[in-house]
Design a protein around this motif. Structure first.
Motif, PDB file in Angstrom:
ATOM      1  N   SER A 442       0.850  -1.189   0.000  1.00 41.15           N
ATOM      2  CA  SER A 442       0.000   0.000   0.000  1.00 41.15           C
ATOM      3  C   SER A 442       0.884   1.235   0.000  1.00 41.15           C
ATOM      4  N   VAL A 443       0.499   2.228  -0.795  1.00 34.36           N
ATOM      5  CA  VAL A 443       1.271   3.455  -0.955  1.00 34.36           C
ATOM      6  C   VAL A 443       0.498   4.607  -0.317  1.00 34.36           C
ATOM      7  N   TYR A 444       1.142   5.283   0.629  1.00 32.91           N
ATOM      8  CA  TYR A 444       0.534   6.422   1.314  1.00 32.91           C
ATOM      9  C   TYR A 444       1.281   7.688   0.924  1.00 32.91           C
ATOM     10  N   ALA A 445       0.529   8.733   0.649  1.00 27.30           N
ATOM     11  CA  ALA A 445       1.101  10.051   0.374  1.00 27.30           C
ATOM     12  C   ALA A 445       0.473  11.047   1.330  1.00 27.30           C
ATOM     13  N   ASP A 446       1.288  11.665   2.122  1.00 28.98           N
ATOM     14  CA  ASP A 446       0.839  12.634   3.126  1.00 28.98           C
ATOM     15  C   ASP A 446      -0.254  12.053   4.028  1.00 28.98           C
ATOM     16  N   GLY A 447      -0.069  10.787   4.402  1.00 26.06           N
ATOM     17  CA  GLY A 447      -0.972  10.119   5.332  1.00 26.06           C
ATOM     18  C   GLY A 447      -2.228   9.555   4.718  1.00 26.06           C
ATOM     19  N   VAL A 448      -2.402   9.670   3.421  1.00 21.05           N
ATOM     20  CA  VAL A 448      -3.612   9.198   2.742  1.00 21.05           C
ATOM     21  C   VAL A 448      -3.256   8.000   1.871  1.00 21.05           C
ATOM     22  N   LEU A 449      -4.025   6.917   1.964  1.00 20.10           N
ATOM     23  CA  LEU A 449      -3.809   5.751   1.120  1.00 20.10           C
ATOM     24  C   LEU A 449      -4.126   6.106  -0.331  1.00 20.10           C
ATOM     25  N   ARG A 450      -3.133   5.991  -1.210  1.00 24.00           N
ATOM     26  CA  ARG A 450      -3.309   6.372  -2.612  1.00 24.00           C
ATOM     27  C   ARG A 450      -3.513   5.166  -3.516  1.00 24.00           C
ATOM     28  N   GLN A 451      -2.886   4.042  -3.160  1.00 24.95           N
ATOM     29  CA  GLN A 451      -2.877   2.926  -4.107  1.00 24.95           C
ATOM     30  C   GLN A 451      -2.453   1.652  -3.386  1.00 24.95           C
ATOM     31  N   THR A 452      -2.973   0.516  -3.814  1.00 22.08           N
ATOM     32  CA  THR A 452      -2.550  -0.782  -3.296  1.00 22.08           C
ATOM     33  C   THR A 452      -2.198  -1.671  -4.477  1.00 22.08           C
ATOM     34  N   ILE A 453      -1.013  -2.253  -4.438  1.00 18.60           N
ATOM     35  CA  ILE A 453      -0.513  -3.065  -5.550  1.00 18.60           C
ATOM     36  C   ILE A 453      -0.237  -4.470  -5.052  1.00 18.60           C
ATOM     37  N   ALA A 454      -0.720  -5.467  -5.774  1.00 25.73           N
ATOM     38  CA  ALA A 454      -0.459  -6.870  -5.435  1.00 25.73           C
ATOM     39  C   ALA A 454       0.677  -7.390  -6.313  1.00 25.73           C
ATOM     40  N   LEU A 494       5.289   3.404   2.670  1.00 29.73           N
ATOM     41  CA  LEU A 494       4.914   2.136   2.040  1.00 29.73           C
ATOM     42  C   LEU A 494       4.653   1.088   3.118  1.00 29.73           C
ATOM     43  N   GLN A 495       3.633   0.282   2.889  1.00 31.67           N
ATOM     44  CA  GLN A 495       3.274  -0.792   3.816  1.00 31.67           C
ATOM     45  C   GLN A 495       3.141  -2.103   3.048  1.00 31.67           C
ATOM     46  N   GLY A 496       3.880  -3.136   3.467  1.00 34.01           N
ATOM     47  CA  GLY A 496       3.798  -4.440   2.820  1.00 34.01           C
ATOM     48  C   GLY A 496       3.082  -5.440   3.702  1.00 34.01           C
ATOM     49  N   LEU A 497       2.220  -6.273   3.080  1.00 29.68           N
ATOM     50  CA  LEU A 497       1.433  -7.258   3.821  1.00 29.68           C
ATOM     51  C   LEU A 497       1.365  -8.570   3.056  1.00 29.68           C
ATOM     52  N   SER A 498       1.497  -9.691   3.782  1.00 28.65           N
ATOM     53  CA  SER A 498       1.212 -11.031   3.266  1.00 28.65           C
ATOM     54  C   SER A 498       0.571 -11.822   4.390  1.00 28.65           C
ATOM     55  N   SER A 499      -0.346 -12.731   4.034  1.00 25.61           N
ATOM     56  CA  SER A 499      -1.018 -13.510   5.076  1.00 25.61           C
ATOM     57  C   SER A 499      -1.356 -14.933   4.648  1.00 25.61           C
ATOM     58  N   GLY A 500      -0.915 -15.350   3.488  1.00 29.58           N
ATOM     59  CA  GLY A 500      -1.244 -16.688   3.026  1.00 29.58           C
ATOM     60  C   GLY A 500      -0.430 -17.759   3.736  1.00 29.58           C
ATOM     61  N   ALA A 501      -1.037 -18.911   3.966  1.00 30.35           N
ATOM     62  CA  ALA A 501      -0.317 -20.028   4.569  1.00 30.35           C
ATOM     63  C   ALA A 501       0.818 -20.465   3.657  1.00 30.35           C
ATOM     64  N   ASN A 502       1.983 -20.679   4.240  1.00 31.79           N
ATOM     65  CA  ASN A 502       3.182 -21.133   3.519  1.00 31.79           C
ATOM     66  C   ASN A 502       3.707 -20.099   2.523  1.00 31.79           C
ATOM     67  N   HIS A 503       3.332 -18.843   2.686  1.00 30.46           N
ATOM     68  CA  HIS A 503       3.850 -17.780   1.832  1.00 30.46           C
ATOM     69  C   HIS A 503       5.136 -17.250   2.458  1.00 30.46           C
TER      70      HIS A 503
END
Length: 518
Positions: A442-454, A494-503
């Motif tokens: 997730s991409v934040y600009a000036d504290g606002v979520l602008r975009q999320t890319i997988a 920038l914030q990175g997230l993953s949550s899948g089993a065995n990922h």
């Protein structure tokens, strides 16, 4: 090419861990405001190891303390203290739990295990359990029950019982009983159950309400009081009449599990939430104490955990990964649902931090598996778990892995960008290919979520063009395609997230394309 001439900011992952400072400008580029359920062992931001159940649950009981007990070189047992006032042992595989003692007073317990015994050839190894309120119990070899200590000091009677013990100079030492809270007692070297034949005790005068913890260290003993005072007992002289102690630190601790030996040093956590280290000084042969956490964590640790529960919290050193995890309760909680970890594997970077919120780690301990001391825990329903498992799942289920870069205007690398708006152009990840997984940024600009890319991270080999030099046929880092970013802002996070089993996600570098806006 659409991104020709676009300035690229390269952020090395794994160099920094989590920082807790409110002033983001004081955090270096690459510093994180969150690193959760992760590991820094590969100098990447990598999803931390999984959790696998060991054997069968004892019952709906909290495992308050546990220890890996080897009766002999071939016989392994796990000894546990439970919330119902019982002590039990397994068959070596976390199953077939046998009662060793029951009916102990549960209220006010602060359980602590110590390995001792085997004072001479042919004698059984012993395990000792103390908890401040019940008489010290001892297990001899693979016995069917634990007995009370054969010859305890006269001071240890009724509810006046020691809260910690340790082995130093071949003897068992213990202290912290309520009727003599500053006194340390020693057993015979020839019999760890005998404190009467040649009784010896040492009154540790000075700040603090009572002795609560002790560790053998550099030919002596380190002792902690609650809430203040750290003392070193110098046992170097052959005569016990010459033994002396002196204060080496101001900040004390709350319980016997709040301190741990870490390579050549000792690390402990004080009642206020500060992490400290004691190290030997080569010049004087004495010891010195220093603070570890304030520079990078600020007030974050003490603001996010329940310091009232520190007496039963537990710190261990997981040498296999050079990590020092602390199992504790989160803010407003009594359950130990938080594990804060100090990574000491990159000393040139100083302390590096991350935390876990996946587990109910009511107790932490080390358990030997195939010759390696592995991290293990006991939970609130009587179940043992092996941690840091290669599966990257918790009993088959996925869990959240998160990194969150501090917001910045990138003036650290491009001074003229200070306070100026930037156009966001592209984002690219470089990763260590561990298997096919997805990672959302997730991409934040000036504290606002602008975009999320997988991003799809797969274990494919190197694809040209790749930066030279590299060796064909060898493992190499892999880069994702550049993904277009939209919008603009002054400070980017920038914030990175993953949550899948065995990922098994392992991020090595983040590349972000930016241009100064007109």
């Amino acid at each position: 090419m659409p991104y020709d001439g676009v300035p690229v900011i390269q952020i090395e992952a794994g160099r920094e861990g989590q920082w807790g400072l409110r002033n983001r400008n004081a955090i270096p580029l690459g510093g994180l405001i969150t690193l959760r359920n992760a590991t820094l062992e590969d100098h990447t931001w990598r999803m931390g190891g999984g959790a696998v159940k060991l054997g069968d649950a004892i019952g709906t009981l909290t495992i308050q303390a546990a220890i890996d007990f080897w009766v002999d070189a071939a016989t392994q047992r796990t000894l546990v203290a439970l919330s119902d006032g019982s002590l039990r042992k397994d068959n070596g595989s976390g199953a077939s739990w046998a009662s060793l003692a029951s009916g102990l007073t549960a209220a006010g317990q602060v359980s602590h295990w110590t390995l001792g015994g085997q004072e001479s050839a042919g004698r059984a190894r012993k395990a000792f359990h103390c908890d401040r309120v019940n008489a010290v119990r001892v297990l001899s070899g693979d016995g069917a029950s634990m007995t009370t200590l054969a010859n305890p000091p006269a001071d240890w009677s009724g509810a006046n019982q020691p809260g910690f013990s340790l082995v130093a100079r071949g003897a068992l030492w213990a202290g912290g009983n309520a009727n003599a809270p500053h006194r340390l007692y020693r057993s015979l070297v020839a019999d760890h159950e005998d404190f009467l034949t040649f009784p010896y005790n040492l009154e540790i005068a000075g700040p603090g309400e009572r002795l609560v913890a002790g560790l053998p260290y550099k030919g002596g003993i380190l002792l902690w009081k609650d809430p203040e005072g750290v003392y070193f007992v110098d046992l170097a002289d052959p005569s016990d009449q010459a033994w002396r102690y002196y204060q080496v630190g101001q900040a004390g601790c709350r319980g016997p599990g709040n301190a741990a030996l870490v390579e050549d040093d000792v690390i402990w956590i004080d009642p206020n939430g500060g992490w400290h280290a004691i190290s030997a000084t080569q010049a004087t042969g004495s010891v010195r104490a220093s603070d570890l956490s304030m520079r990078k964590l600020g007030s974050w640790f003490r603001d996010t955990v329940n310091r009232d529960e520190f007496a039963t919290a537990q710190l261990v050193y997981y040498a296999n990964k050079q990590e020092v995890p602390f199992a504790c309760a989160g803010q407003g909680q009594t359950a130990k649902n938080r594990r804060v970890v100090l990574d000491v594997g990159r000393p040139e970077q100083g302390a590096r931090w991350h935390y876990w919120d996946r587990d109910r780690n009511e107790c932490l301990f080390l358990r030997k598996v195939a010759g390696v001391q592995r991290l293990a825990m006991g939970d609130a329903v009587g179940q043992l778990w092996m941690l840091d498992d290669a599966t990257r799942s918790a009993d088959g289920a996925g869990y959240g892995f998160e990194w969150f870069l501090k917001d910045t205007d990138f003036s650290e690398v491009v001074p003229e960008w200070s306070g100026r708006k930037k156009n966001l152009r592209f984002l690219q990840l470089e990763y260590d290919p561990r298997g096919t997984s997805t990672h959302q940024v997730s991409v934040y600009a000036d504290g606002v979520l602008r975009q999320t890319i997988a991003f799809t991270l797969d274990p494919r080999g190197a694809v040209l063009p790749v930066t030279l030099p590299f060796v064909l046929g060898m493992e190499t880092l892999v880069a994702t395609p550049r993904r277009r970013l939209r919008g603009h802002g002054t400070r980017i996070a920038l914030q990175g997230l993953s949550s899948g089993a065995n990922h098994d996600v392992s991020i090595a570098r983040v590349l972000i394309g930016l241009e100064a806006a007109e």
